[in-house]
Design a protein around this motif. Structure first.
Motif, PDB file in Angstrom:
ATOM      1  N   HIS A 150     -20.414  -2.476 -23.174  1.00 38.24           N
ATOM      2  CA  HIS A 150     -19.648  -3.662 -22.799  1.00 38.24           C
ATOM      3  C   HIS A 150     -18.183  -3.318 -22.560  1.00 38.24           C
ATOM      4  O   HIS A 150     -17.556  -3.855 -21.656  1.00 38.24           O
ATOM      5  CB  HIS A 150     -19.846  -4.751 -23.842  1.00 38.24           C
ATOM      6  CG  HIS A 150     -21.286  -5.132 -23.947  1.00 38.24           C
ATOM      7  ND1 HIS A 150     -21.858  -6.023 -23.087  1.00 38.24           N
ATOM      8  CD2 HIS A 150     -22.282  -4.679 -24.744  1.00 38.24           C
ATOM      9  CE1 HIS A 150     -23.153  -6.127 -23.375  1.00 38.24           C
ATOM     10  NE2 HIS A 150     -23.430  -5.317 -24.370  1.00 38.24           N
ATOM     11  N   ALA A 151     -17.656  -2.395 -23.360  1.00 31.54           N
ATOM     12  CA  ALA A 151     -16.289  -1.931 -23.117  1.00 31.54           C
ATOM     13  C   ALA A 151     -16.188  -1.264 -21.748  1.00 31.54           C
ATOM     14  O   ALA A 151     -15.241  -1.499 -20.988  1.00 31.54           O
ATOM     15  CB  ALA A 151     -15.866  -0.964 -24.220  1.00 31.54           C
ATOM     16  N   ALA A 211     -13.143  -0.987 -28.907  1.00 28.29           N
ATOM     17  CA  ALA A 211     -13.783   0.323 -28.964  1.00 28.29           C
ATOM     18  C   ALA A 211     -12.761   1.413 -29.270  1.00 28.29           C
ATOM     19  O   ALA A 211     -13.017   2.322 -30.071  1.00 28.29           O
ATOM     20  CB  ALA A 211     -14.505   0.611 -27.645  1.00 28.29           C
ATOM     21  N   SER A 232      -9.899  -7.220 -25.914  1.00 28.39           N
ATOM     22  CA  SER A 232     -11.014  -6.848 -25.028  1.00 28.39           C
ATOM     23  C   SER A 232     -11.970  -5.995 -25.835  1.00 28.39           C
ATOM     24  O   SER A 232     -11.619  -5.490 -26.904  1.00 28.39           O
ATOM     25  CB  SER A 232     -10.493  -6.044 -23.837  1.00 28.39           C
ATOM     26  OG  SER A 232      -9.879  -4.842 -24.285  1.00 28.39           O
ATOM     27  N   GLU A 233     -13.198  -5.843 -25.302  1.00 29.07           N
ATOM     28  CA  GLU A 233     -14.133  -4.907 -25.933  1.00 29.07           C
ATOM     29  C   GLU A 233     -13.578  -3.480 -25.830  1.00 29.07           C
ATOM     30  O   GLU A 233     -13.829  -2.643 -26.692  1.00 29.07           O
ATOM     31  CB  GLU A 233     -15.500  -4.954 -25.227  1.00 29.07           C
ATOM     32  CG  GLU A 233     -16.142  -6.318 -25.230  1.00 29.07           C
ATOM     33  CD  GLU A 233     -17.383  -6.400 -26.115  1.00 29.07           C
ATOM     34  OE1 GLU A 233     -17.715  -5.411 -26.782  1.00 29.07           O
ATOM     35  OE2 GLU A 233     -18.010  -7.475 -26.126  1.00 29.07           O
ATOM     36  N   TYR A 234     -12.845  -3.246 -24.757  1.00 25.00           N
ATOM     37  CA  TYR A 234     -12.255  -1.923 -24.534  1.00 25.00           C
ATOM     38  C   TYR A 234     -11.278  -1.590 -25.660  1.00 25.00           C
ATOM     39  O   TYR A 234     -11.348  -0.515 -26.274  1.00 25.00           O
ATOM     40  CB  TYR A 234     -11.560  -1.947 -23.172  1.00 25.00           C
ATOM     41  CG  TYR A 234     -10.915  -0.678 -22.735  1.00 25.00           C
ATOM     42  CD1 TYR A 234     -11.666   0.418 -22.323  1.00 25.00           C
ATOM     43  CD2 TYR A 234      -9.525  -0.567 -22.698  1.00 25.00           C
ATOM     44  CE1 TYR A 234     -11.054   1.585 -21.888  1.00 25.00           C
ATOM     45  CE2 TYR A 234      -8.911   0.593 -22.267  1.00 25.00           C
ATOM     46  CZ  TYR A 234      -9.668   1.675 -21.862  1.00 25.00           C
ATOM     47  OH  TYR A 234      -9.065   2.826 -21.430  1.00 25.00           O
ATOM     48  N   ASP A 235     -10.381  -2.516 -25.950  1.00 25.84           N
ATOM     49  CA  ASP A 235      -9.433  -2.294 -27.049  1.00 25.84           C
ATOM     50  C   ASP A 235     -10.170  -2.103 -28.366  1.00 25.84           C
ATOM     51  O   ASP A 235      -9.812  -1.247 -29.182  1.00 25.84           O
ATOM     52  CB  ASP A 235      -8.489  -3.500 -27.181  1.00 25.84           C
ATOM     53  CG  ASP A 235      -7.504  -3.595 -26.037  1.00 25.84           C
ATOM     54  OD1 ASP A 235      -7.248  -2.581 -25.357  1.00 25.84           O
ATOM     55  OD2 ASP A 235      -6.983  -4.711 -25.800  1.00 25.84           O
ATOM     56  N   ARG A 264     -17.943  -1.785 -19.088  1.00 26.67           N
ATOM     57  CA  ARG A 264     -18.022  -2.740 -17.984  1.00 26.67           C
ATOM     58  C   ARG A 264     -16.673  -3.402 -17.696  1.00 26.67           C
ATOM     59  O   ARG A 264     -16.452  -3.901 -16.595  1.00 26.67           O
ATOM     60  CB  ARG A 264     -19.070  -3.812 -18.299  1.00 26.67           C
ATOM     61  CG  ARG A 264     -20.492  -3.286 -18.190  1.00 26.67           C
ATOM     62  CD  ARG A 264     -21.525  -4.325 -18.620  1.00 26.67           C
ATOM     63  NE  ARG A 264     -22.868  -3.747 -18.566  1.00 26.67           N
ATOM     64  CZ  ARG A 264     -23.931  -4.293 -19.165  1.00 26.67           C
ATOM     65  NH1 ARG A 264     -23.804  -5.412 -19.868  1.00 26.67           N
ATOM     66  NH2 ARG A 264     -25.106  -3.710 -19.065  1.00 26.67           N
ATOM     67  N   GLU A 265     -15.799  -3.421 -18.697  1.00 32.83           N
ATOM     68  CA  GLU A 265     -14.475  -4.021 -18.470  1.00 32.83           C
ATOM     69  C   GLU A 265     -13.594  -3.150 -17.588  1.00 32.83           C
ATOM     70  O   GLU A 265     -12.615  -3.639 -17.022  1.00 32.83           O
ATOM     71  CB  GLU A 265     -13.775  -4.271 -19.813  1.00 32.83           C
ATOM     72  CG  GLU A 265     -14.455  -5.350 -20.654  1.00 32.83           C
ATOM     73  CD  GLU A 265     -13.786  -5.563 -22.003  1.00 32.83           C
ATOM     74  OE1 GLU A 265     -14.029  -6.623 -22.611  1.00 32.83           O
ATOM     75  OE2 GLU A 265     -13.028  -4.677 -22.451  1.00 32.83           O
TER      76      GLU A 265
END
Lengths: 239, 239, 239, 239, 239, 239
Positions: free
Chosen positions: F83-84, E51, E46-49, F86-87
């Protein structure tokens, strides 16, 4: 703030509902009024209709200019007369396409438009290319109802819901845009239909997007650029 | 073969020269006639003018249809009313942009358009994107003369030659397209100016390109596709 | 006007029909003649064939130059040798791709090419990108017949009709282009097949498009731009 | 591993230096040999030369196939015969363009090519579009020396350095690619010239990029895809 | 040559296999070592990971810089931290995407990526656009296994083979790229599965592509361009 | 409505002015608060800074989620962490780029961004490509002041005005976007500078665009699409 809604059609069929809907989306202290065309067509579903509607729209633009309005919404998804209008008035003017699509772009990657008839697909694809956003629009679907058939709300909701769910479930889109400004008062229903099918996918109402866009543009001090929208040179005109 | 030239302007200023020029480019057995608009503007140099001209153009399209013509040239480089017209008539219809640009594309890689005023640059860029050929158009230049100033032939030739030579010498273009259908009878002069400056570079006359394009389209049995240009649904119209 | 048709293949199999067909499309006073290659391949269905055919094509270009022809049609949809030829001759040279596709672009939005074998698909996609028109070509279909199998006219017509109707009915295209210059004399049949299926969709014959394109280019005074197609520097050559 | 360098030119002028340079870039246990063409042109600086060289290149491909080589470098930046070759041999084949440009793409955003003569600019732009990387190539410059003039090393280095420093200082590029495989043994000098001017900018040698690319491709088990590069159907060929 | 593999995940689960695999692809005299993150996430999906992993990656970059390594492979297909790293170190740095995709581009026209979960599709499409190669990537498929589920080799191979065969048989792709650097040691199996289904289609292993890419880049004297990857200005930082 | 401004930098230097400015743009009944990062960098002017700031931003996102805010503005033009974020949160999240650029697109054709340092140009070009709007951004200029130098308001206004006037007068842009959210309170001055130079060209303030965008998005019932921004799978994380 005073926003003028120009319904680019002759006849008053949609006028009250367009006014009511725009008013419902607007801020409490935004003054909204609405006018239909005195010359034009009963609805816009072709380049032909769009061409015939343009002078009548520009009549209303001149009137709005004289009235000192702060922003103008030409309530049609095909943006009829929008660019011509920007050449002759110093306040923000939008149709349905730009605010709805640009708004959608900040909430998901691939945008599906669901519109009325196959007749307008080439116009919408042309607009997407004109605005340089064709790579963001992943699907354009139709519900096979003419604009003047949208008063059958239940049928419109059913078909919009079917198309919205299908375009998302087939992995083709991340945001749904209602592609006709005559699809009034149904955005919440379509969002619910998607949610019931298990999809947390935003749905953009073009009237809501346009009204809030104009309010924001006015608050931001924006206006048509005079290097894109130059003032037309003086000349004889009898249209 | 019968080709109708529609001059999308009111007044007869350019009518005879447009007719003469189109006739000169046509095959001997092609019948050419020309009509101006009964309602519209004196020339088209803005989206505003284009919008005002459209219904008058469509009046002439209906008339041409009744007259059974074989092809129609709306003699303006901005292609006003062209797409609307294709929805309502079964014969080829072109403006100036498509035939000139597409013709140019087979003779060199990068195309320069030289047109009249800065006002029309956004329209031309929009058309290029609409038609999907923006990557082939490397430069758009202006001669800073309005359409109605093109009757000063010497000045027009001088400025066109300057721009043509400059755009080629600066390495920006391989083919030059005259970007206004009012630039009549000068293509050979511009080609000579380029040759005198040492550049063997083709120059496309939009009237010539349009007339030969229509003749070819008719000979090839082509017509507007009804999946792009669907017949507009019946409805009330009073434009 | 004298147009030379170069059949970029060895053997005379297609020569007479290519000549007859080109002549049928040409104006009455256009002189058409045709020559095959003395070295090359029996047909072109790969980059390999195209590479092997090129020197034989350039032999014929030199001959055409000496003969003072006014235009050259290298009758293959893959445009073999076209760009090399333009570097060494001052008259218009086209293959099948450019005139057919550019012609199609003025009659509908999305263009389908129907060609012979899957082998040529990458070449056609490469050409589309090279010419910057890839966004206009919405589908490329094959009929799974080699070039040398196109003499079975009934089978060719049947398969072309099937593909044409299918690509239109599935909403993928607005204009059909026959993607092999060996598909001679069938364009009318394909158009009828579409009409019978209810689709008023234009079909472009590449030979007809090429011949009329050359006639128009000559009439318009056009030639290969020397800034795109520079004259090759002198050097030793023994190919 | 056995890599065959095909010098796509007649004559032995560059053969030894091409072999030495390729050998210098290769791994110690890579066997490199080099062959010139038996038919073709003295150098490739036009589409015309490229067309004439192709059959001679394919002769050498057939020979290389019989010799069981593991990879082939056709040492010209215009990738002549590369795609045709891939149709008829099962080992990696590259020219100069693909490995140099793709390698450059991982070291900076905007790539400048510096090549020999203006004649080849349209070919290089065509290749960039064909490969779908045109948006990464921000500038193409020339040093106005023909291929056969590159033996004046000092002049070549001076002009390459001037162009490299200028394209970087004018903010047009982030990586420099030497755009002719005849620019042998100078990459380090150009990098130093940039460094002396204060620019830490990578410079890609196309021979080095090609040799390492082939070595990597062989180690990775890669080969021409048979869905892009289908085997040409059997037929008569006499080229 | 010393290449450092940075596993952008906490925990040692994949560390040994990533090291073994990279070593197997490397040249005999390339020294490979590998480090996991001290802070970050167990995998990146994910983009979260991505980041959250970035600062831990940059810690390892600083360490690698101090250790004087010659090249760095951040072993994740999403290229996490790659561009930030290039700003602060003078040796080549790659993730999985760039070397695998660019390598694939020289072996076939249309590239399919087969990756783990739908979650990463938007990231991969964003990378393709960022790198300007979106027109070469024709399909992105998933096997619906999370990164941490890839230790079930048989299941991974089965699903990868299914997707690879399907994407080729449906005519959507010419080269297959394994879209997760955790898909270790299976590339040969997928190639065999394609061959058994009759498709001679290359398959790119991202670890192999990255290691050979770095080796080549070092041999070619390449490094991050300082006009793309400028050194970050000094300032307070406490991340 | 409650909007949280996240200043993606450590230290309180800009906090009060960011809060004041956001509040000034907001509707009277919108509650605005602002928080800086607890871990990160003093400003963001590189991919490196952006990477280091991301986890600190995501800490603040989690906090905002717990606080039940209605929308989030991460006040940096490079959209760090957007973008992170928004997840992991169900309310609209924007940085500076998307709302400013998309807003600008409805007021003129070609958009110029004027930002701080050359260091951020590649990031901004990458964002433009990521969002698919690169064809609308015609110029990116810098004022060569670091973010922390923007407190010299007079110098900032002078340089912004110079660049704005120059980019318009050189015919490169139709709308100006201030390309750093630290350029607070100057938009009116830049517009005046343009007007004084004779150009009626709109100027977009990114903070104003973001705040009004969020207000509109909330009023329109929009949220991050869960098919673009899927919820990250559970796993170990220690960043």
């Amino acid at each position: 703030m005073h926003i003028r809604v120009i319904l680019p059609a002759i006849g008053d069929t949609f006028l009250q509902s367009a006014l009511d809907d725009a008013t419902a989306w607007a801020l409490p202290d935004t003054k909204i009024d609405a006018v239909p065309l005195l010359r034009g067509t009963a609805s816009i579903e072709s380049e032909y209709d769009e061409a015939l509607a343009a002078p009548g729209i520009l009549d209303r633009i001149a009137e709005a200019k004289a009235d000192g309005v702060d922003g103008i919404f030409i309530t049609c998804f095909g943006d009829p007369g929008v660019h011509a209008a920007r050449e002759v008035i110093d306040v923000p003017v939008v149709g349905g396409f730009e605010p709805a699509i640009f708004t959608a772009m900040a909430h998901g990657e691939r945008i599906a438009i669901i519109t009325v008839l196959p007749n307008v697909l080439p116009m919408l694809r042309s607009l997407a290319r004109r605005y340089g956003v064709e790579d963001r629009i992943s699907a354009i679907r139709v519900i096979d109802l003419p604009v003047l058939g949208l008063d059958d709300h239940d049928l419109m909701i059913q078909r919009l819901s079917e198309q919205a769910v299908d375009v998302v479930e087939s992995g083709q889109a991340d945001v749904v845009v209602l592609g006709c400004t005559g699809m009034l008062g149904v955005v919440e229903k379509i969002r619910e239909a998607l949610a019931e099918a298990g999809h947390q996918v935003p749905v953009v109402d073009p009237t809501g997007a346009a009204i809030t866009w104009l309010e924001s543009s006015v608050r931001l001090g924006l206006f048509p650029s005079r290097t894109t929208y130059m003032v037309p040179p003086d000349k004889a005109r009898n249209a």
